[in-house]
Write a protein that holds these residues in place. Structure first.
Motif, PDB file in Angstrom:
ATOM      1  N   PHE A  31       0.810  -1.210   0.000  1.00 28.14           N
ATOM      2  CA  PHE A  31       0.000   0.000   0.000  1.00 28.14           C
ATOM      3  C   PHE A  31       0.850   1.270   0.000  1.00 28.14           C
ATOM      4  CE2 PHE A  31      -3.158  -2.717   2.599  1.00 28.14           C
ATOM      5  CZ  PHE A  31      -3.681  -3.252   1.442  1.00 28.14           C
ATOM      6  N   ASP A  32       0.245   2.340  -0.532  1.00 29.14           N
ATOM      7  CA  ASP A  32       0.788   3.699  -0.427  1.00 29.14           C
ATOM      8  C   ASP A  32       2.258   3.781  -0.833  1.00 29.14           C
ATOM      9  OD1 ASP A  32      -1.658   4.752   0.504  1.00 29.14           O
ATOM     10  OD2 ASP A  32      -1.229   4.033   2.533  1.00 29.14           O
ATOM     11  N   THR A  33       2.603   3.073  -1.892  1.00 25.04           N
ATOM     12  CA  THR A  33       3.977   3.098  -2.397  1.00 25.04           C
ATOM     13  C   THR A  33       3.943   3.519  -3.867  1.00 25.04           C
ATOM     14  OG1 THR A  33       4.581   1.296  -0.910  1.00 25.04           O
ATOM     15  CG2 THR A  33       6.076   1.754  -2.734  1.00 25.04           C
ATOM     16  N   PRO A  34       4.194   4.788  -4.175  1.00 26.07           N
ATOM     17  CA  PRO A  34       4.153   5.235  -5.575  1.00 26.07           C
ATOM     18  C   PRO A  34       5.137   4.442  -6.426  1.00 26.07           C
ATOM     19  CG  PRO A  34       4.243   7.106  -4.073  1.00 26.07           C
ATOM     20  CD  PRO A  34       4.530   5.883  -3.252  1.00 26.07           C
ATOM     21  N   THR A  35       4.649   3.895  -7.518  1.00 28.57           N
ATOM     22  CA  THR A  35       5.457   3.052  -8.386  1.00 28.57           C
ATOM     23  C   THR A  35       5.227   3.450  -9.829  1.00 28.57           C
ATOM     24  OG1 THR A  35       5.159   1.240  -6.803  1.00 28.57           O
ATOM     25  CG2 THR A  35       6.045   0.671  -8.968  1.00 28.57           C
ATOM     26  N   GLU A  36       6.309   3.592 -10.581  1.00 30.45           N
ATOM     27  CA  GLU A  36       6.204   3.967 -11.986  1.00 30.45           C
ATOM     28  C   GLU A  36       5.684   2.792 -12.799  1.00 30.45           C
ATOM     29  OE1 GLU A  36       8.962   5.984 -15.510  1.00 30.45           O
ATOM     30  OE2 GLU A  36       9.781   5.615 -13.504  1.00 30.45           O
ATOM     31  N   ILE A  37       4.654   3.050 -13.601  1.00 28.69           N
ATOM     32  CA  ILE A  37       3.970   2.009 -14.361  1.00 28.69           C
ATOM     33  C   ILE A  37       3.959   2.348 -15.848  1.00 28.69           C
ATOM     34  CG2 ILE A  37       1.750   0.847 -14.729  1.00 28.69           C
ATOM     35  CD1 ILE A  37       3.051   0.047 -12.136  1.00 28.69           C
ATOM     36  N   HIS A  43       1.703   5.811 -19.076  1.00 25.29           N
ATOM     37  CA  HIS A  43       2.925   5.941 -18.274  1.00 25.29           C
ATOM     38  C   HIS A  43       2.592   6.861 -17.113  1.00 25.29           C
ATOM     39  CE1 HIS A  43       7.407   7.407 -18.100  1.00 25.29           C
ATOM     40  NE2 HIS A  43       7.075   6.646 -17.064  1.00 25.29           N
ATOM     41  N   TYR A  44       2.616   6.332 -15.891  1.00 26.96           N
ATOM     42  CA  TYR A  44       2.138   7.094 -14.752  1.00 26.96           C
ATOM     43  C   TYR A  44       2.681   6.508 -13.452  1.00 26.96           C
ATOM     44  CZ  TYR A  44      -1.132   3.147 -14.537  1.00 26.96           C
ATOM     45  OH  TYR A  44      -1.677   1.888 -14.468  1.00 26.96           O
ATOM     46  N   LEU A  45       2.382   7.158 -12.341  1.00 26.18           N
ATOM     47  CA  LEU A  45       2.692   6.640 -11.008  1.00 26.18           C
ATOM     48  C   LEU A  45       1.425   6.042 -10.411  1.00 26.18           C
ATOM     49  CD1 LEU A  45       4.883   9.494  -9.460  1.00 26.18           C
ATOM     50  CD2 LEU A  45       5.668   7.310 -10.371  1.00 26.18           C
ATOM     51  N   ARG A 138      -9.049  -6.766 -11.349  1.00 27.58           N
ATOM     52  CA  ARG A 138      -9.539  -5.603 -12.079  1.00 27.58           C
ATOM     53  C   ARG A 138      -9.574  -4.402 -11.155  1.00 27.58           C
ATOM     54  NH1 ARG A 138     -14.738  -5.757 -13.543  1.00 27.58           N
ATOM     55  NH2 ARG A 138     -15.244  -7.409 -12.046  1.00 27.58           N
ATOM     56  N   PHE A 139      -9.243  -3.248 -11.694  1.00 27.65           N
ATOM     57  CA  PHE A 139      -9.340  -2.002 -10.946  1.00 27.65           C
ATOM     58  C   PHE A 139     -10.761  -1.474 -11.126  1.00 27.65           C
ATOM     59  CE2 PHE A 139      -4.620  -1.584 -12.031  1.00 27.65           C
ATOM     60  CZ  PHE A 139      -4.245  -2.178 -10.845  1.00 27.65           C
ATOM     61  N   LEU A 140     -11.555  -1.521 -10.061  1.00 28.85           N
ATOM     62  CA  LEU A 140     -12.952  -1.117 -10.135  1.00 28.85           C
ATOM     63  C   LEU A 140     -13.144   0.377  -9.923  1.00 28.85           C
ATOM     64  CD1 LEU A 140     -14.628  -4.026  -8.125  1.00 28.85           C
ATOM     65  CD2 LEU A 140     -14.212  -3.858 -10.591  1.00 28.85           C
ATOM     66  N   ARG A 141     -12.282   0.960  -9.119  1.00 32.17           N
ATOM     67  CA  ARG A 141     -12.419   2.392  -8.830  1.00 32.17           C
ATOM     68  C   ARG A 141     -11.043   2.996  -8.622  1.00 32.17           C
ATOM     69  NH1 ARG A 141     -13.666   4.955  -3.936  1.00 32.17           N
ATOM     70  NH2 ARG A 141     -13.902   2.884  -2.978  1.00 32.17           N
ATOM     71  N   SER A 142     -10.787   4.104  -9.314  1.00 32.58           N
ATOM     72  CA  SER A 142      -9.489   4.771  -9.229  1.00 32.58           C
ATOM     73  C   SER A 142      -9.699   6.278  -9.177  1.00 32.58           C
ATOM     74  CB  SER A 142      -8.620   4.423 -10.446  1.00 32.58           C
ATOM     75  OG  SER A 142      -8.427   3.036 -10.568  1.00 32.58           O
ATOM     76  N   ASP A 143      -8.682   6.983  -8.739  1.00 35.29           N
ATOM     77  CA  ASP A 143      -8.692   8.450  -8.714  1.00 35.29           C
ATOM     78  C   ASP A 143      -7.381   8.960  -9.330  1.00 35.29           C
ATOM     79  OD1 ASP A 143      -9.291  11.097  -8.261  1.00 35.29           O
ATOM     80  OD2 ASP A 143      -8.617  11.053  -6.161  1.00 35.29           O
ATOM     81  N   PRO A 144      -7.451   9.589 -10.519  1.00 33.30           N
ATOM     82  CA  PRO A 144      -8.612   9.844 -11.375  1.00 33.30           C
ATOM     83  C   PRO A 144      -9.221   8.553 -11.886  1.00 33.30           C
ATOM     84  CG  PRO A 144      -6.693  11.134 -12.064  1.00 33.30           C
ATOM     85  CD  PRO A 144      -6.196  10.098 -11.103  1.00 33.30           C
ATOM     86  N   GLY A 145     -10.420   8.680 -12.496  1.00 33.46           N
ATOM     87  CA  GLY A 145     -11.141   7.509 -12.960  1.00 33.46           C
ATOM     88  C   GLY A 145     -10.513   6.873 -14.176  1.00 33.46           C
ATOM     89  N   ARG A 146     -11.103   7.069 -15.319  1.00 31.07           N
ATOM     90  CA  ARG A 146     -10.589   6.449 -16.535  1.00 31.07           C
ATOM     91  C   ARG A 146      -9.408   7.236 -17.091  1.00 31.07           C
ATOM     92  NH1 ARG A 146     -13.269   2.452 -18.960  1.00 31.07           N
ATOM     93  NH2 ARG A 146     -15.341   1.908 -18.166  1.00 31.07           N
ATOM     94  N   ALA A 147      -8.485   6.499 -17.692  1.00 30.09           N
ATOM     95  CA  ALA A 147      -7.351   7.138 -18.347  1.00 30.09           C
ATOM     96  C   ALA A 147      -7.811   7.823 -19.626  1.00 30.09           C
ATOM     97  CB  ALA A 147      -6.280   6.096 -18.673  1.00 30.09           C
ATOM     98  N   LYS A 159       6.679  15.517 -15.448  1.00 31.16           N
ATOM     99  CA  LYS A 159       6.041  14.989 -14.241  1.00 31.16           C
ATOM    100  C   LYS A 159       4.980  13.968 -14.606  1.00 31.16           C
ATOM    101  CE  LYS A 159       3.541  16.412 -10.056  1.00 31.16           C
ATOM    102  NZ  LYS A 159       2.963  17.576  -9.316  1.00 31.16           N
ATOM    103  N   LEU A 160       4.946  12.868 -13.855  1.00 32.90           N
ATOM    104  CA  LEU A 160       3.986  11.804 -14.108  1.00 32.90           C
ATOM    105  C   LEU A 160       2.703  12.001 -13.305  1.00 32.90           C
ATOM    106  CD1 LEU A 160       6.322   8.651 -14.017  1.00 32.90           C
ATOM    107  CD2 LEU A 160       5.461   9.864 -16.031  1.00 32.90           C
ATOM    108  N   LYS A 161       1.601  11.625 -13.914  1.00 31.88           N
ATOM    109  CA  LYS A 161       0.317  11.657 -13.226  1.00 31.88           C
ATOM    110  C   LYS A 161       0.286  10.559 -12.170  1.00 31.88           C
ATOM    111  CE  LYS A 161      -4.020  13.084 -12.911  1.00 31.88           C
ATOM    112  NZ  LYS A 161      -4.366  14.502 -12.620  1.00 31.88           N
TER     113      LYS A 161
END
Length: 276
Positions: A31-37, A43-45, A138-147, A159-161
């Protein structure tokens, strides 16, 4: 939403002391560990909220007449090293004893089956050859929502989102040979598409990619001033379009190799009169 896979390098994956030596403890998410994806969302955190698994665990936990967890335990998500479906790896290797969350992440306790495959994987965990655990869902809910349509991208300053995963539907988890979280997400995403692209490769190129993914190290560098992996003899040059990233001067990564596989497959498909 599409299925996702995530893997975490965890030195503390271990066979529980005592008992019959078949119970493995490991985190499947942190949890709560920003990771580059890098994946189909761009391409985001990414960070995983500590309450992201609450609802899925309530539904998966033993209840009523069901005495076992409604979550499968698979090695490498039931796939081969190249991401293609594997009959052997599709057989569950164990049964969840406990799946819970704590301050660090999603903790799993699994009793491994008495099968040749489970025995092999237990040995790799004991020796430290496999020290990563992953989950799929599956990711059901995210913030922000859809990419966005073209996926998240760095802004003008680079800077990455940051995307926070707030609710995740857990489907399965298990040990994985890929120890790097960002790289594992690339391999796991769109495995069906990758399997189709691999069908266009000669056997020696498939083996080359397998060696690179297994070792996690660059292969030999191309000659100075030449692109990494030129098209096969007789293939036409790709049509003009958006510029791709320049090939690296020293070696090439699994992500770049897969991009080149797709390019070659698209060229061949164009020659055959179809589109991938």
């Amino acid at each position: 939403m599409d299925a996702f896979t995530r893997s975490f390098p965890l030195e503390d994956i271990r066979v529980r002391a005592g008992g019959d030596g078949r119970t493995v403890e490991a985190y499947a998410a942190v949890f709560d560990t920003p990771t580059e994806i890098h994946d189909q969302d761009g391409h985001y955190l990414e960070t995983i909220d500590r309450r992201a698994f609450d609802r899925t665990l309530q539904g998966a936990a033993p209840a009523g007449s069901r005495s076992t967890w409604n979550v499968q335990v698979l090695y490498n998500h039931g796939r081969t090293l190249l991401g293609t479906p594997s009959d052997r790896h599709s057989i569950p290797i164990g049964t969840p004893v406990e799946v819970s969350t704590d301050n660090r992440g999603l903790l799993t306790v699994t009793r491994y089956n008495k099968t040749p495959l489970a025995d092999e994987i237990l040995e790799t965990i004991r020796t430290g050859a496999v020290n990563a655990q992953s989950f799929a869902g599956r990711f059901l809910r995210s913030d922000p929502g859809r990419a966005p349509r073209m996926g998240w991208r760095p802004d003008a300053s680079g800077k990455l989102k940051t995307v926070r995963r707030q609710e995740i539907a857990l489907r399965e988890y298990g040990p994985t040979p890929f120890p790097a979280y960002p790289d594992a997400s690339v391999i796991g995403v769109r495995a069906e598409q990758l399997a189709e692209l691999l069908g266009h490769m000669p056997e020696d190129e498939r083996q080359r990619l397998a060696d690179m993914l297994r070792t996690g190290t660059p292969l030999e560098s191309p000659p100075q001033g030449t692109p990494a992996g030129p098209p096969a003899t007789g293939d036409p040059a790709p049509e003009a379009g958006p510029a791709a990233e320049d090939p690296p001067a020293h070696g090439h990564s699994a992500r770049q190799q897969i991009a080149w596989i797709k390019l070659r497959a698209e060229i061949k498909a164009r020659k055959a009169g179809r589109t991938l």
